[in-house]
Write a protein that holds these residues in place. Structure first.
Motif, short mmCIF file in Angstrom:
data_model
loop_
_atom_site.label_atom_id
_atom_site.label_comp_id
_atom_site.label_asym_id
_atom_site.label_seq_id
_atom_site.Cartn_x
_atom_site.Cartn_y
_atom_site.Cartn_z
N THR A 59 -8.91 -50.32 39.07
CA THR A 59 -9.12 -51.61 38.42
C THR A 59 -10.55 -52.23 39.17
O THR A 59 -12.07 -52.12 38.22
CB THR A 59 -8.47 -52.42 37.82
N GLU A 60 -10.11 -52.80 39.87
CA GLU A 60 -11.22 -53.97 40.08
C GLU A 60 -12.20 -53.27 40.58
O GLU A 60 -13.48 -53.53 40.82
CB GLU A 60 -10.69 -54.86 41.23
N ALA A 61 -12.49 -51.57 42.10
CA ALA A 61 -13.11 -51.10 42.31
C ALA A 61 -13.89 -50.59 40.44
O ALA A 61 -15.46 -51.10 41.15
CB ALA A 61 -12.42 -50.50 42.62
N ARG A 183 -13.81 -46.84 31.07
CA ARG A 183 -13.94 -46.34 32.05
C ARG A 183 -12.33 -46.32 32.64
O ARG A 183 -11.83 -45.90 33.54
CB ARG A 183 -14.52 -47.09 33.15
N VAL A 184 -12.12 -47.65 32.70
CA VAL A 184 -10.60 -48.37 32.98
C VAL A 184 -9.64 -47.68 32.55
O VAL A 184 -8.71 -46.22 33.47
CB VAL A 184 -10.00 -49.82 33.25
N ALA A 185 -9.48 -47.07 31.32
CA ALA A 185 -8.55 -46.06 30.58
C ALA A 185 -8.73 -44.67 31.09
O ALA A 185 -7.96 -44.15 31.02
CB ALA A 185 -9.18 -45.98 29.19
N ALA A 186 -9.99 -44.76 31.46
CA ALA A 186 -10.27 -42.91 31.91
C ALA A 186 -9.77 -42.97 32.96
O ALA A 186 -8.95 -41.86 33.50
CB ALA A 186 -12.02 -42.99 31.52
N ARG A 187 -9.57 -43.55 33.87
CA ARG A 187 -9.42 -43.57 35.84
C ARG A 187 -8.11 -43.02 35.03
O ARG A 187 -7.01 -42.71 36.13
CB ARG A 187 -9.97 -44.68 36.04
N PHE A 188 -6.87 -44.30 34.28
CA PHE A 188 -5.30 -44.61 34.34
C PHE A 188 -5.08 -42.94 34.07
O PHE A 188 -4.23 -42.55 34.44
CB PHE A 188 -5.66 -45.75 33.12
N GLU A 189 -5.85 -42.73 33.08
CA GLU A 189 -5.15 -41.52 32.15
C GLU A 189 -5.60 -40.14 33.29
O GLU A 189 -4.75 -39.24 33.63
CB GLU A 189 -6.13 -41.10 30.81
N ALA A 190 -6.75 -40.16 33.97
CA ALA A 190 -6.89 -38.97 35.47
C ALA A 190 -5.73 -39.64 36.43
O ALA A 190 -5.34 -38.23 37.18
CB ALA A 190 -8.21 -39.29 35.82
N SER A 195 0.63 -44.30 28.62
CA SER A 195 0.33 -45.03 28.37
C SER A 195 0.25 -47.15 28.93
O SER A 195 1.20 -47.40 30.12
CB SER A 195 2.11 -45.79 27.75
N TYR A 196 -0.13 -47.58 28.18
CA TYR A 196 -1.52 -48.50 28.75
C TYR A 196 -2.12 -49.35 27.47
O TYR A 196 -2.45 -48.85 26.73
CB TYR A 196 -2.53 -48.57 29.60
N LEU A 197 -2.20 -50.90 28.25
CA LEU A 197 -3.13 -51.62 27.09
C LEU A 197 -4.02 -52.27 27.64
O LEU A 197 -3.66 -53.07 28.82
CB LEU A 197 -2.21 -52.58 25.72
N VAL A 198 -5.10 -52.31 28.09
CA VAL A 198 -6.80 -52.31 29.05
C VAL A 198 -7.08 -53.45 28.37
O VAL A 198 -7.65 -53.06 27.17
CB VAL A 198 -7.01 -51.57 30.02
N GLU A 199 -7.09 -54.74 28.72
CA GLU A 199 -8.10 -56.08 28.24
C GLU A 199 -9.02 -56.00 29.12
O GLU A 199 -9.15 -56.91 30.27
CB GLU A 199 -7.18 -56.73 27.88
N ILE A 200 -10.17 -55.62 28.49
CA ILE A 200 -10.73 -56.97 29.63
C ILE A 200 -11.98 -57.75 28.79
O ILE A 200 -12.93 -57.26 27.86
CB ILE A 200 -12.01 -55.53 30.24
N THR A 201 -12.32 -59.31 28.77
CA THR A 201 -13.07 -60.19 28.43
C THR A 201 -12.97 -60.09 26.17
O THR A 201 -13.68 -60.04 26.20
CB THR A 201 -14.03 -60.12 28.30
N GLY A 202 -10.97 -59.75 25.88
CA GLY A 202 -11.17 -59.61 24.82
C GLY A 202 -11.34 -58.39 24.32
O GLY A 202 -10.96 -58.11 22.96
N GLU A 203 -11.99 -57.39 24.96
CA GLU A 203 -12.20 -56.15 23.97
C GLU A 203 -11.29 -55.71 24.59
O GLU A 203 -10.39 -55.16 26.08
CB GLU A 203 -13.32 -54.82 24.36
N LEU A 204 -10.53 -54.21 24.37
CA LEU A 204 -9.28 -53.88 24.73
C LEU A 204 -9.51 -52.09 23.68
O LEU A 204 -9.95 -52.25 22.74
CB LEU A 204 -7.75 -54.22 24.67
#
Length: 341
Positions: A59-61, A183-190, A195-204
């Motif tokens: 994620t941080e990369a 981008r993060v969600a797609a990487r998680f699925e790959a 099952s995830y909840l990704v939130e970045i600066t309030g967008e999720l």
């Protein structure tokens, strides 16, 4: 990176329980600073899912890579190198930059200019941009001069190059966080995280269910200056949610309130009754751009536009000393008309 403070900070509050249900599945989480704000991730750890430390590194990369390409707060970013060039310049740009410029152009055409990635000079002029010099009401001459440096039509993609025929500057603030979520969600699925909840600066964005079978649930925040109150709670699976509002980022001068949402066509902050708007879409990037579009258009034009385009949107509108809410047909189809909480 692109500062989340230029939008309405974190206006979608998470309402997800953290507890798992035992066994080999449990909810894990991590987070940290990004884009002038924060990010947070929750996901279901199953047998075979990468370790939390590995997912955090991934994620941080991604976030660091986007920062190097898209930030208007560091002079060495790819987009700031482009922004420093004079009119008539072309320069090779990474695929991500070109992808976001193209996405911004599509939203600009669709909204007839309500969203414009080159609006930066106007944001700076009013004190809301990364290069602003204090919030103030500029004179008409200054607005006219800044508008000469605004216009998405001055940008052109030529192969791997980004070109400009006027001294415009690109600011991805209206879509960068949404793109990062995608981008993060797609990487998680790959990587096999289903099952995830990704939130970045309030967008999720959320997908799947928690170990107890319940969906990821988020709260749409009511527009209060001094407290966080849930206006509506919705369950998500495969959708992104973004929110924009005018009630936390503004200034007042001579008794008048000036919103941080600037209309690229008038060159001035919007003046209408729309306090906040939440957009739901499979693409976080598109939702992120559309919430800006609707905030610029306002309650009447924005609602009509959202209905015509089939956009799932929830609007909170100033009325007297309080607020009323309206939702589009597409939003009600997803979540029901329901009680406004």
């Amino acid at each position: 990176m692109v500062s989340a403070l230029l939008k309405s900070a974190v206006v979608v509050a998470l309402a997800a329980a953290m507890a798992g249900c035992g066994g080999s599945e449990q909810v894990e989480s991590f987070g940290g600073p990004t884009m002038g704000s924060t990010y947070s991730v929750k996901y279901v750890q199953r047998r075979g899912t990468p370790a939390r430390e590995a997912l955090q590194r991934e994620t941080e990369a991604i976030l660091a890579d986007l920062d190097r390409q898209l930030s208007t707060y560091r002079a060495d970013s790819d987009i700031e190198r482009f922004n420093a060039l004079p009119a008539g310049s072309c320069v090779p740009m990474p695929a991500t930059v070109r992808e976001l410029v193209a996405a911004g152009e599509r939203l600009s055409v669709e909204s007839e200019g309500a969203l414009d990635l080159t609006v930066g000079p106007l944001l700076d002029l009013w004190g809301f941009g990364p290069h602003g010099h204090g919030e103030r009401v500029p004179d008409a001459e200054a607005i006219a001069e800044a508008r000469q440096r605004v216009g998405y039509r001055h940008l052109r993609i030529d192969g791997e190059q980004l070109c400009k025929d006027a001294p415009v500057q690109v600011d991805f603030n209206s879509i960068a966080a949404g793109h990062a979520v995608d981008r993060v969600a797609a990487r998680f699925e790959a990587l096999g995280v289903d099952s995830y909840l990704v939130e970045i600066t309030g967008e999720l964005k959320a997908k799947g269910h928690k170990p107890d079978g319940t969906p990821w649930r988020i709260a749409i925040e009511a527009p209060h200056d001094d407290e966080r109150v849930a206006q509506r709670i919705i369950a998500l699976d495969g959708y992104a949610v973004t929110t924009a509002g005018d009630y936390r980022n503004f200034f007042e001068q001579d008794g008048k309130r000036y919103s941080h949402t600037v209309d690229p066509q008038s060159g001035a902050p919007v003046a209408h009754r729309l306090a906040s708007v939440t957009v739901v879409d499979p693409s976080a990037l598109r939702a992120d751009g559309l919430d800006t579009v609707l905030m610029v258009l306002g309650d009447e034009r924005g609602l009509a536009f959202a209905e015509r385009q089939g956009i799932a949107a929830f609007l909170v509108i100033h009325e007297g000393q309080g607020f009323v809410t309206k939702s589009t047909t597409a939003f009600d189809r997803l979540f029901g008309a329901g009680e406004k909480q």
